[in-house]
Structure formats: structure tokens, C-alpha cells
Write a protein that holds these residues in place. Sequence first.
Motif, PDB file in Angstrom:
ATOM      1  N   LYS A 184     -39.883 -35.178 -33.454  1.00 51.49           N
ATOM      2  CA  LYS A 184     -41.108 -35.775 -34.016  1.00 51.49           C
ATOM      3  C   LYS A 184     -41.272 -37.210 -33.523  1.00 51.49           C
ATOM      4  O   LYS A 184     -42.373 -37.642 -33.182  1.00 51.49           O
ATOM      5  N   LEU A 185     -40.169 -37.951 -33.494  1.00 54.58           N
ATOM      6  CA  LEU A 185     -40.216 -39.338 -33.037  1.00 54.58           C
ATOM      7  C   LEU A 185     -40.613 -39.409 -31.564  1.00 54.58           C
ATOM      8  O   LEU A 185     -41.465 -40.218 -31.189  1.00 54.58           O
ATOM      9  N   VAL A 186     -40.025 -38.573 -30.741  1.00 58.83           N
ATOM     10  CA  VAL A 186     -40.355 -38.558 -29.310  1.00 58.83           C
ATOM     11  C   VAL A 186     -41.833 -38.233 -29.114  1.00 58.83           C
ATOM     12  O   VAL A 186     -42.521 -38.888 -28.321  1.00 58.83           O
ATOM     13  N   LYS A 187     -42.324 -37.245 -29.818  1.00 61.48           N
ATOM     14  CA  LYS A 187     -43.744 -36.881 -29.721  1.00 61.48           C
ATOM     15  C   LYS A 187     -44.635 -38.066 -30.096  1.00 61.48           C
ATOM     16  O   LYS A 187     -45.627 -38.348 -29.429  1.00 61.48           O
ATOM     17  N   LEU A 188     -44.273 -38.767 -31.148  1.00 59.53           N
ATOM     18  CA  LEU A 188     -45.031 -39.943 -31.577  1.00 59.53           C
ATOM     19  C   LEU A 188     -44.982 -41.042 -30.515  1.00 59.53           C
ATOM     20  O   LEU A 188     -46.020 -41.591 -30.135  1.00 59.53           O
ATOM     21  N   LEU A 189     -43.797 -41.368 -30.020  1.00 60.31           N
ATOM     22  CA  LEU A 189     -43.661 -42.450 -29.043  1.00 60.31           C
ATOM     23  C   LEU A 189     -44.362 -42.132 -27.728  1.00 60.31           C
ATOM     24  O   LEU A 189     -44.873 -43.039 -27.069  1.00 60.31           O
ATOM     25  N   LYS A 190     -44.427 -40.871 -27.346  1.00 62.52           N
ATOM     26  CA  LYS A 190     -45.141 -40.479 -26.127  1.00 62.52           C
ATOM     27  C   LYS A 190     -46.632 -40.800 -26.226  1.00 62.52           C
ATOM     28  O   LYS A 190     -47.282 -41.012 -25.212  1.00 62.52           O
ATOM     29  N   ARG A 191     -47.164 -40.833 -27.440  1.00 68.75           N
ATOM     30  CA  ARG A 191     -48.574 -41.184 -27.623  1.00 68.75           C
ATOM     31  C   ARG A 191     -48.809 -42.668 -27.351  1.00 68.75           C
ATOM     32  O   ARG A 191     -49.927 -43.078 -27.079  1.00 68.75           O
ATOM     33  N   GLU A 207     -40.954 -47.481 -23.256  1.00 66.12           N
ATOM     34  CA  GLU A 207     -41.648 -48.740 -22.993  1.00 66.12           C
ATOM     35  C   GLU A 207     -43.085 -48.540 -23.466  1.00 66.12           C
ATOM     36  O   GLU A 207     -43.761 -47.607 -23.031  1.00 66.12           O
ATOM     37  N   ILE A 208     -43.527 -49.390 -24.382  1.00 64.77           N
ATOM     38  CA  ILE A 208     -44.884 -49.257 -24.900  1.00 64.77           C
ATOM     39  C   ILE A 208     -45.623 -50.585 -24.786  1.00 64.77           C
ATOM     40  O   ILE A 208     -45.016 -51.650 -24.836  1.00 64.77           O
TER      41      ILE A 208
END
Length: 87
Positions: free
Chosen positions: A17-24, A35-36
Motif C-alpha cells: 500500500k505504501l509503495v502504491k501511494l509513493l509511486k503516485r 525521490e519525490i
Amino acid sequence: LKYLVTYDVSEDSRRNKLVKLLKRYGKRVQFSCFEIEIYRQNLELLIYEVERIIDTSVDKVFFFPLSPYAEKQVVKLGVSDKEDTVI
């Protein structure tokens, strides 16, 4: 602002869930590192969303700000995506 986000999440479902969120919000640069580039108000929302996903008693997520100066000092070695310059 740019941030380096690192995490150590023990359970697969929370981690996914965290990876999916961070990919956004940005791009994955290592297995557990993103890196965001984000505005301050959106960062606050992202932190809120992360807190809803993780178990703060066992998981860790760190947000490291990258100043323009610090970003220019980053040395990248090894395999990289096409957008990055590798030494």
C-alpha cells in the motif's frame, strides 16, 4: 521541494500500500527509497496518508528534504534509469 523518502515496513500488505501511494508522488530510486517533488501542503497530506497505512509501533518512514545544493552534490553509481546521469 524534493524529498528522499525511505521506509522499513515489516508487513507485505502495508508495504505494498505504501509503495502504491509513493509511486503516485515520485519515482522509486532504490528498493525501499523514493525521490519525490512535492509542495508543502501536499507533503502534509502525504504524511497523513502514510500514517494511516503504517503501524508506527514497528514500521519506519523517513522524509529527508533535498535542497537544490544538496541535490547537486548527490553521487549516483551503478545501474540507473534513463533520466539519471551515472558516474
